[in-house]
Design an enzyme around this catalytic site. Structure first.
Site, PDB file in Angstrom:
ATOM      1  N   ASP A 293      12.562  48.183 -19.841  1.00 56.00           N
ATOM      2  CA  ASP A 293      12.122  49.291 -18.988  1.00 56.00           C
ATOM      3  C   ASP A 293      12.629  49.105 -17.549  1.00 56.00           C
ATOM      4  O   ASP A 293      12.701  50.058 -16.792  1.00 56.00           O
ATOM      5  CB  ASP A 293      10.580  49.354 -18.945  1.00 56.00           C
ATOM      6  CG  ASP A 293      10.031  50.463 -19.832  1.00 56.00           C
ATOM      7  OD1 ASP A 293      10.796  51.385 -20.173  1.00 56.00           O
ATOM      8  OD2 ASP A 293       8.838  50.400 -20.182  1.00 56.00           O
TER       9      ASP A 293
ATOM     10  N   GLN B  88       3.257  49.943 -23.895  1.00 55.37           N
ATOM     11  CA  GLN B  88       3.008  51.346 -23.561  1.00 55.37           C
ATOM     12  C   GLN B  88       1.798  51.464 -22.632  1.00 55.37           C
ATOM     13  O   GLN B  88       0.725  50.937 -22.930  1.00 55.37           O
ATOM     14  CB  GLN B  88       2.780  52.139 -24.859  1.00 55.37           C
ATOM     15  CG  GLN B  88       2.691  53.641 -24.649  1.00 55.37           C
ATOM     16  CD  GLN B  88       3.986  54.267 -24.151  1.00 55.37           C
ATOM     17  OE1 GLN B  88       5.069  53.982 -24.659  1.00 55.37           O
ATOM     18  NE2 GLN B  88       3.882  55.117 -23.137  1.00 55.37           N
TER      19      GLN B  88
ATOM     20  N   LYS C 200      10.140  56.515 -29.676  1.00 53.76           N
ATOM     21  CA  LYS C 200      10.986  55.354 -29.351  1.00 53.76           C
ATOM     22  C   LYS C 200      11.345  54.592 -30.627  1.00 53.76           C
ATOM     23  O   LYS C 200      12.503  54.219 -30.851  1.00 53.76           O
ATOM     24  CB  LYS C 200      10.257  54.430 -28.367  1.00 53.76           C
ATOM     25  CG  LYS C 200      10.162  55.021 -26.966  1.00 53.76           C
ATOM     26  CD  LYS C 200       9.198  54.248 -26.078  1.00 53.76           C
ATOM     27  CE  LYS C 200       8.985  54.987 -24.762  1.00 53.76           C
ATOM     28  NZ  LYS C 200       7.919  54.403 -23.936  1.00 53.76           N
TER      29      LYS C 200
END
Ligand code: NAD
Length: 302
Positions: free
Chosen positions: A121, A98, A54
């Site tokens: 997200d 995460q 990412k």
């Protein structure tokens, strides 16, 4: 006849170019770039590799990127304070925590502490609600479903009035993609059926699908004879079915298979995604687009 392959790698590259052009334009006109922070707790190897991918993509796109690595011993309160710090940081437009988090930390509490306007997200209850309402309310569609929708549309498949059947009802793929495809508006307007482990006749529903989206995590679940000739088949499943030695690197790598028997299905479908190289490459790309859009919303130019 062989189906047209919908390659995630090709569509990813198109979208990456679009994001790059937007970043340049915003930088020139407003003097800012999108900012993304990834918070990594502990040293889980899979999490490290996801975060690294990412961060690398964000860097290549010219974003401000911050990788905030914390020890597994961090307390829940300290983690919440860290999230709050980035919520208040004007240079940060997207915050990622995460998962999984170490035992003893309530991941729901931490994820819900992220400012919904930085939740790129798209899993915060506020953003799930916005997705359900649809239209202008939607800020951050979750990344894998957003990638699926983009692949269908960019392949030139008509969604309006299409029978869409979604196999799987998870919160990260099945439910959101079903919700997105039934909305009133562009890229959607479909008639949607969701099937799952308690569905009585999976084959019956799959056979009706103009667009079949399979996200079950069961290799070969969908049989070729369940596919309507000419249908668009999006195989989200990523299943490790063994190991092999990579010809490129000489190292052991996983053999990945989707939820659809690709070799036979491609002779029946009109469009199909491969595994790997299908939906997989789209997820990080859509995360970057959400981060860019977060900045655009803030600047009032979305
Ligand atoms: P999940 O396990 O949370 O959900 C799977 C769903 O499939 C469940 O709702 C279940 O009801 C349904 N299901 C399972 N077996 C079934 C069966 N035999 N018949 C009917 N329905 C069945 O999984 P998930 O997180 O939604 O992921 C699904 C698959 O997609 C996995 O293989 C995952 O690795 C993959 N995935 C890929 C990406 C990506 O490529 N970027 C992202 C997310 C998930």
């Amino acid at each position: 006849m062989s189906a047209t392959l919908i390659k995630g790698t090709v569509i990813r590259d198109q979208i990456i170019e679009e994001i790059k052009a937007d970043v340049e334009k915003i930088k020139a006109e407003h003097g800012v770039v999108p900012g993304l922070v990834t918070i990594l707790v502990g040293e889980d190897p899979a999490s490290i590799s996801y975060v690294t991918a990412k961060i690398k993509t964000a860097k290549d796109l010219g974003f401000k990127e911050v990788q905030d690595s914390q020890p597994a011993t961090i307390s829940e309160d300290e983690l919440l304070a860290l999230v709050d710090k980035y919520n208040r940081d004007d240079s940060i437009n997207g915050i990622l925590v995460q998962l999984p988090l170490p035992k003893g930390i309530d991941d729901k509490k931490v994820l819900n502490a992220i400012d919904p306007d930085k939740d790129v997200d798209g899993f915060h209850p506020v953003n799930v609600g916005r997705l359900m309402i649809g239209g202008d309310e939607v800020k951050f569609p979750p990344c894998t479903p957003a990638g699926i929708q983009e692949m269908i549309v960019r392949a030139g498949v008509e969604t309006s009035g299409a029978e869409v059947v979604v196999v799987g009802r998870s919160n990260i793929v099945g439910k959101p993609i079903a919700n997105m495809m039934l909305q009133k508006g562009a890229k959607a307007n479909a008639t949607v059926t969701v099937v799952h482990t308690r569905t009585k006749d999976l084959a019956f529903h799959c056979k009706r699908a103009d667009i079949l989206i399979v996200a079950a995590g069961v290799p070969g679940l969908v049989k070729p004879e369940w596919i309507k000739p000419g249908a668009c088949v999006i195989d989200v499943g990523v299943n490790r079915v063994g190991e092999k030695i990579s010809e490129k690197t000489g190292k052991k790598v996983a053999i990945l298979k989707g939820d659809v028997d690709f070799e036979e299905a491609k002779e029946i479908a009109g469009f199909i995604t491969p595994v790997p190289g299908g939906v997989g490459p789209m997820t990080i790309t859509m995360l970057m687009r959400n981060t860019l859009n977060s900045l655009k919303f803030k600047l009032g130019i979305a």
